[in-house]
Enzyme design. Structure first.
Site, mmCIF file in Angstrom:
data_model
loop_
_atom_site.group_PDB
_atom_site.id
_atom_site.type_symbol
_atom_site.label_atom_id
_atom_site.label_comp_id
_atom_site.label_asym_id
_atom_site.label_seq_id
_atom_site.Cartn_x
_atom_site.Cartn_y
_atom_site.Cartn_z
ATOM 1 N N LYS A 125 83.122 73.611 79.280
ATOM 2 C CA LYS A 125 81.986 72.937 78.645
ATOM 3 C C LYS A 125 81.619 71.716 79.468
ATOM 4 O O LYS A 125 82.425 71.165 80.237
ATOM 5 C CB LYS A 125 82.310 72.534 77.200
ATOM 6 C CG LYS A 125 83.486 71.562 77.031
ATOM 7 C CD LYS A 125 83.170 70.094 77.247
ATOM 8 C CE LYS A 125 84.389 69.206 77.111
ATOM 9 N NZ LYS A 125 84.164 67.800 77.575
ATOM 10 N N ASP A 131 88.216 68.859 70.849
ATOM 11 C CA ASP A 131 87.222 69.748 71.457
ATOM 12 C C ASP A 131 87.417 71.211 71.082
ATOM 13 O O ASP A 131 86.521 72.030 71.294
ATOM 14 C CB ASP A 131 87.263 69.633 72.987
ATOM 15 C CG ASP A 131 86.687 68.327 73.502
ATOM 16 O OD1 ASP A 131 86.097 67.576 72.702
ATOM 17 O OD2 ASP A 131 86.834 68.054 74.709
#
Length: 300
Positions: free
Chosen positions: A12, A137
């Site tokens: 990401k 996350d």
């Protein structure tokens, strides 16, 4: 019942990352815009009679039992009271310590794979609860969309329609950045981390402002950049070299050390890579793109 599955675990980038005040639990509130990209680790997860076996290829991550993949498998099996075991092979491609969420993505992929292999499935809500115990996350990589707003520690998610895919050039460093170190560095510049940043109020990060690349690029911000660039001139130079290639936006991802740039089209990205690669080396430059969906499972 499936015996084994293979899945790609994507990295990401943070298109926006604003760090707020320190919370009572020691974490900081953040406002972030996550976007998954096509640089992926690969996991093969297979049912076993008992225990958890983790094999890692591609980089040395130390004792596999300290790996987030092992911890995710243990959390899943314990939560389900599952007497069976699992064997996992992890092929690492995402740089470690680069702010790209590779370990978090691997953990989420492990949870998803196990829920494919064991019946009845626990479901997304239960997996997300396990994910929050593994890292801030991790829940993003269980989201139904590869684009999401993150609040709280980053684990309170609002999935968004993905932006049109755009090429992304990732420029890493042989020296990673530790998340704890980065937060401590930021906190020292804020009187211990108890205050909000004193700069002017940023544009609110809302779903309505995350619908097109031009608006997102106009909000691009990472609160870690200024303090980290002050002590890591190599990362500042990487940013300057990327900005010289006329991208849509260029930013540090997470707490670093990866700097990324998004481009309007493949030709612009290829031209930028030809310019950047001789400076930073093949091993630290990756051309990929943002994703329109998370990778699907492949039965073995």
């Amino acid at each position: 019942m499936k015996r084994a599955v293979v899945v790609e675990a994507p990295a990401k980038v943070n298109l926006v990352l604003r760090v707020g005040a320190r919370r009572a639990d020691g974490y900081h509130n953040v406002d972030t815009l996550f976007a998954a990209v096509g640089l992926c680790d690969r996991l093969r997860v297979e049912r076993a009679s008992a225990g958890i076996a983790v094999e890692v290829a591609g980089t040395d991550l130390g004792d596999p039992r300290d790996n987030l993949v092992y911890r995710a498998a243990r959390a899943y099996l314990e939560a389900r009271g599952e007497p069976g075991g699992v064997a996992i092979r992890l092929e690492k491609r995402i740089p470690v310590g680069g702010g790209l969420g590779g370990g978090s993505s691997d953990a989420a992929a492990t949870l998803r794979c196990l829920d494919e292999l064991f019946e009845p499935p626990a479901g997304v809500a239960a997996l997300t609860g396990m994910a929050r115990g593994l890292g801030a996350d991790v829940p993003f990589f269980l989201s139904p969309s590869p684009l999401a707003l993150g609040g709280g520690r980053g684990d309170h998610l609002t999935p968004l329609p993905p932006l049109p895919p755009r090429p992304v050039l990732l420029v890493g460093s042989p020296e990673g950045v530790g998340t704890t170190w980065a937060y401590n560095l930021l906190a020292r510049g804020r009187g211990g981390g108890l205050e909000e940043p004193s700069a002017g109020k940023p544009v609110p990060l809302t779903t309505a402002r995350c619908r097109d690349w031009a608006t997102v690029a106009g909000m691009a911000q990472n609160d870690f950049q200024t303090p980290i660039f002050a002590v890591r001139p190599d990362l500042r130079e990487a940013m300057l070299s990327l900005r010289d290639t006329s991208p849509l936006m260029a930013l540090m991802s997470g707490s670093g050390s990866t700097i990324f740039a998004a481009y309007r089209d493949e030709e612009s990205a290829m031209r930028a890579r030809r310019r950047i690669q001789p400076i930073h080396g093949d091993a630290h430059v990756h051309l990929t793109s943002t994703l329109s969906s998370f990778p699907a499972f492949r039965p073995v």
